[in-house]
Design a protein around this motif. Structure first.
Motif, PDB file in Angstrom:
ATOM      1  N   ARG A 138      44.898  49.780  42.966  1.00  0.00           N
ATOM      2  CA  ARG A 138      45.129  49.436  44.372  1.00  0.00           C
ATOM      3  C   ARG A 138      43.972  48.621  44.955  1.00  0.00           C
ATOM      4  O   ARG A 138      44.183  47.690  45.714  1.00  0.00           O
ATOM      5  CB  ARG A 138      45.367  50.703  45.192  1.00  0.00           C
ATOM      6  N   TYR A 141      44.131  45.134  43.479  1.00  0.00           N
ATOM      7  CA  TYR A 141      45.268  44.455  44.081  1.00  0.00           C
ATOM      8  C   TYR A 141      44.916  43.956  45.487  1.00  0.00           C
ATOM      9  O   TYR A 141      45.229  42.822  45.849  1.00  0.00           O
ATOM     10  CB  TYR A 141      46.467  45.401  44.142  1.00  0.00           C
ATOM     11  N   SER A 163      44.351  44.574  38.221  1.00  0.00           N
ATOM     12  CA  SER A 163      45.168  45.625  38.812  1.00  0.00           C
ATOM     13  C   SER A 163      46.192  46.131  37.805  1.00  0.00           C
ATOM     14  O   SER A 163      46.370  47.340  37.632  1.00  0.00           O
ATOM     15  CB  SER A 163      45.868  45.096  40.070  1.00  0.00           C
ATOM     16  N   THR A 171      51.206  49.145  41.531  1.00  0.00           N
ATOM     17  CA  THR A 171      51.416  48.030  42.457  1.00  0.00           C
ATOM     18  C   THR A 171      52.485  47.093  41.910  1.00  0.00           C
ATOM     19  O   THR A 171      52.962  47.264  40.793  1.00  0.00           O
ATOM     20  CB  THR A 171      50.113  47.217  42.650  1.00  0.00           C
TER      21      THR A 171
END
Length: 181
Positions: A138, A141, A163, A171
């Motif tokens: 996260r 990302y 990520s 994600t």
């Protein structure tokens, strides 16, 4: 439990359950906290803030500060989100909750077109290209998202890849990579 089950299947039903629980047990902090979380999931930003503030008054502590800050963003008040992220209460958070709050703060800074400040905020949260797990995914990302907003496509691509490497399921980094191609 009915509200949690309904939240996955039917968020509006979960919200009705949460409101009914509040009507019956509104002085119980966990009831107000759960309603705040459900309201957040439904995009009911003002209700989220109201319920999470009430839960904090009843229970104490800095809990769910990242949801409150994100709700402020949802209400178009990124400055207030940053204030929450920089508050004394944020110093009481554990490391994982603090990372979530930093991600929200970076989003608020992006809302204000403060690209460099958003990047620094995420770097200070423990950003690492070699991180593993959902939280690392996260964070990478969010960093990639800010880079993409700054039209730094090559760097954004590398961080979306980080990520993915940290956690493929956390994600939609693969989708974002495909869009950058």
């Amino acid at each position: 439990m009915a509200a949690m089950w309904a939240l996955e299947e039917n968020p509006q039903l979960a919200l009705r359950h949460g409101r009914a629980a509040k009507a019956r047990a509104g002085r119980i902090g966990v009831v107000r906290e759960m309603l705040g979380v459900i309201a957040y999931s439904c995009g009911e930003w003002a209700e989220t803030l109201s319920e999470l503030r009430a839960a904090r008054r009843l229970q104490g502590g800095p809990g769910l500060l990242s949801l409150m800050a994100d709700a402020e963003r949802g209400l178009g008040r990124p400055e207030r989100a940053i204030e929450l992220a920089r508050s004394e209460e944020s110093q009481q958070l554990d490391s994982s909750d603090l990372v979530e709050l930093k991600i929200v703060e970076a989003g608020a800074r992006l809302d204000l077109e403060q690209i460099d400040a958003a990047l620094v905020t995420l770097e200070d949260a423990g950003l690492s290209k070699n991180g593993k797990g959902e939280q690392a995914a996260r964070l990478a990302y969010a960093y990639a998202d800010v880079l993409a907003a700054a039209e730094r496509t090559g760097e954004a691509r590398a961080w979306f890849e980080s990520s993915l490497a940290a956690d493929e399921e956390a994600t939609d980094a693969q989708f974002r990579l495909d869009k950058l191609a």
